[in-house]
Design an enzyme around this catalytic site. Sequence first.
Site, PDB file in Angstrom:
ATOM      1  N   ARG A  94       0.856  -1.339  -0.081  1.00 46.64           N
ATOM      2  CA  ARG A  94      -0.061   0.023  -0.091  1.00 46.64           C
ATOM      3  C   ARG A  94       0.895   1.201  -0.289  1.00 46.64           C
ATOM      4  NH1 ARG A  94      -2.691   3.408   4.781  1.00 46.64           N
ATOM      5  NH2 ARG A  94      -3.636   4.794   3.695  1.00 46.64           N
ATOM      6  N   HIS A 138      -2.722  10.948   0.857  1.00 53.08           N
ATOM      7  CA  HIS A 138      -2.187  10.595   2.115  1.00 53.08           C
ATOM      8  C   HIS A 138      -1.546  11.771   2.478  1.00 53.08           C
ATOM      9  CE1 HIS A 138      -0.679   7.325   5.042  1.00 53.08           C
ATOM     10  NE2 HIS A 138      -0.403   8.396   5.614  1.00 53.08           N
ATOM     11  N   GLU A 183      -7.084   8.748   6.319  1.00 55.12           N
ATOM     12  CA  GLU A 183      -7.452   9.484   7.563  1.00 55.12           C
ATOM     13  C   GLU A 183      -7.867  10.722   7.376  1.00 55.12           C
ATOM     14  OE1 GLU A 183      -4.201   9.106  10.343  1.00 55.12           O
ATOM     15  OE2 GLU A 183      -4.086   6.753  10.246  1.00 55.12           O
ATOM     16  N   ASN A 311      -7.238   2.244  10.069  1.00 55.89           N
ATOM     17  CA  ASN A 311      -6.016   2.553  10.585  1.00 55.89           C
ATOM     18  C   ASN A 311      -6.194   2.297  11.947  1.00 55.89           C
ATOM     19  OD1 ASN A 311      -5.004   2.705   8.055  1.00 55.89           O
ATOM     20  ND2 ASN A 311      -4.450   4.796   8.343  1.00 55.89           N
ATOM     21  N   TYR A 313      -4.118   2.176  16.103  1.00 60.16           N
ATOM     22  CA  TYR A 313      -2.952   2.016  16.684  1.00 60.16           C
ATOM     23  C   TYR A 313      -3.524   1.771  18.521  1.00 60.16           C
ATOM     24  CZ  TYR A 313      -0.632   3.677  12.506  1.00 60.16           C
ATOM     25  OH  TYR A 313       0.057   3.423  11.524  1.00 60.16           O
ATOM     26  N   GLU A 385      -3.547   0.051   8.414  1.00 58.50           N
ATOM     27  CA  GLU A 385      -2.171   0.494   9.068  1.00 58.50           C
ATOM     28  C   GLU A 385      -2.277  -0.247  10.427  1.00 58.50           C
ATOM     29  OE1 GLU A 385      -1.318   4.490   9.132  1.00 58.50           O
ATOM     30  OE2 GLU A 385      -1.603   4.542   7.178  1.00 58.50           O
TER      31      GLU A 385
HETATM   32  C1  GCO Z   1      -1.349   8.138  10.383  1.00 57.79           C
HETATM   33  C2  GCO Z   1      -0.815   7.876   9.164  1.00 57.79           C
HETATM   34  C3  GCO Z   1       0.605   7.451   9.187  1.00 57.79           C
HETATM   35  C4  GCO Z   1       1.336   7.862  10.203  1.00 57.79           C
HETATM   36  C5  GCO Z   1       1.071   6.611  11.251  1.00 57.79           C
HETATM   37  C6  GCO Z   1       1.912   6.623  12.486  1.00 57.79           C
HETATM   38  O1  GCO Z   1      -1.939   7.297  11.028  1.00 57.79           O
HETATM   39  O2  GCO Z   1      -1.047   8.998  11.161  1.00 57.79           O
HETATM   40  O3  GCO Z   1      -1.758   7.358   8.031  1.00 57.79           O
HETATM   41  O4  GCO Z   1       1.129   8.208   7.851  1.00 57.79           O
HETATM   42  O5  GCO Z   1       2.804   7.799  10.059  1.00 57.79           O
HETATM   43  O6  GCO Z   1      -0.207   6.592  11.490  1.00 57.79           O
HETATM   44  O7  GCO Z   1       1.625   7.747  13.045  1.00 57.79           O
END
Ligand code: GCO
Length: 478
Positions: A94, A138, A183, A311, A313, A385
Site C-alpha cells: 500500500r 495521504h 485518515e 488504521n 494504533y 495500518e
Molecule cells: C497516520 C498516518 C501515517 C502515520 C502513522 C503513524 O495514521 O497518522 O496514516 O502516515 O505515519 O499513523 O503515526
Amino acid sequence: MKPLSQALDEREIAPETARIEAFPESFLWGVATASYQVEGAFDHDGRGESIWDRFSKTPGKVVNGDNGDIACDHYNRFDEDILLMKTLGVKAYRFSISWTRLFPNGDTNREERGFDFYNRLIDALISAGIEPVVTLYHWDLPQKLEDIGGWANREIIYSFELYAKACAESFGDRVKRWITLNEPWCTAWLGYSNGVHAPGKKDFALAIAASHHTALAHAFACRAIKSVRPDAQVGITVNMNNIRNESPENQEVNDFVELNDANLNRWWIDAFTTGSYPKKLLDTYGALGEGIFQIGDNELLKVENDFLGVNYYCDGFARAPRPEDRPAIEGGFMPFPQRVDTFAPSHLTSDLTDMGWVVTPHGLGDLVRRIHQDWPNIKEIFITENGAAYPDVLEDGVVNDVQRSKYLQSHLASLQAAVSEGVPVKGYFAWSLLDNFEWAEGYAKRFGLIYVDFNSQKRIMKLSGKTYSEIVSSRSAF
Ligand code: GCO
C-alpha cells in the site's frame, strides 16, 4: 464478567487454538507507506510543492526542523525496497501517489515524468508478484490548492475528482484496489483545527468544512474511478479507535464519548453508508456548520464502497477529569482527543510506545467486531495500518525490537480471533515497511519493520520484520 480495564490488562491474547483458526489463504498480507514520508526526491522530475513541503519548512512545525526532501529516497530505491518486501513475504504494497508529481499545481496540467514514475513502480511490483494498493491522498495536497482554501474550499471536490479519474485512467489497467483518502479525520482536525499538521490552520469552522468536503470528495472520487474502471475495488481509509468510557456514571463523560465517537469513528462511514452525519454532532456544531452543508448533499455523500480501510494504533479513554490531569490540548481543537492516554488506566500508562500511545491489542479485535455489527453492509474490512514506534538501537548490525515484535504479534492475534468468529477482515498492512518521516515528529520516531540509516540510506531488517514474515508464512499469530 471481568471489568473492562482488567480485561485490557491481558496483553497476551489467550491461545485458544481449538477455536481460533489460521488466517485464510486468501488473506492479503501487506506493508504500507505514504509518498511524503518515504519518497524524497522533492524537486525531481517536475514535482510541485505540497502543503507538507511548505509546513515542514516553516520553523517550529516539525521536530528538529526535519522535512521530507530526501526521506528514504524511495523514489530512487524502490527496486531495493521491493526486494525487501519479497523477503518479508508480503503479497501487497500500500503506497500513496503524490498529487503534485502528476499535477504540480493541482490543476489539469500534467507532468508526464510523474506518471512515468508510478508506472515504473507499479510494473516493478507486479513483476515481483506484489499487488499495488494505491492511496490517492495521504496528506500531501498541492500547495496551490491550499492557497485557495484547500479542503475548506468546496471546489476541492472537483479537483480531487479530476485527479482520481486521471489516476484510474493511467494506472487502472494494473491497479485493482484504490483507497481515496487516508485518515480524513487527521486532514480535517489536525490540519485545520489544532494545526499540528499541514496546513497548520487553527479554526474550528474550517475543520467542519474540511470534514464535509473530504466525505464529498471520497464519494466523487469513487464514482470517478468506477466510471473509468467499473471492476475497480474502491474504499476509504479511516483512523478509528474504541473510546473506552471509564466513568459511565457521569453524564458529561457519556456525552463526550458519544461526540468523540461521532466525530472520529462515525462521520465518514455514516456519510457513505447513509448519506448523513450523526445528528447530535451536527447539533453541537450548530451555527458553525452554516453554509457548509448544502441541500442535496445527502444524495451526493452516499456511495457504494467495496471495502473499508481501518488504521488502528490504540484505544482512547475518557473519564471525569481529576485535578492532577494535564490541561486539554490547545488550539480550538474540539473536545475530541484521539489516542489520548492521559485518561487511560494507570496499568496501561506504564508501557507506552515512543509516541506516548498505550498498547491495547484487544482493541483491534473489538474494533472490527464493532464495525461488523454497526455497519453490516460493509462487506470487506482491511486493516490498512497498524504498528508502533519504539526507540530502536542498532547494535552490531542488528535491531532487536522486541517490543514492536510483541506489538505486532498481539494485535494480529486479536485480529485473528475476530476473523475466526467470522468478522470479514480481508487483509492487514503493517505500518510501516521502513522507518520514515513521521509528520510533525520528523525522523525522531521509527515505525519501520526495516531500519533506515538516514545518512547512508542503508536498510536493515529488524527483528519485527522477521516476526511479521513468520506470521505471514504460517498465517497465524499464535
Ligand atoms: C497516520 C498516518 C501515517 C502515520 C502513522 C503513524 O495514521 O497518522 O496514516 O502516515 O505515519 O499513523 O503515526
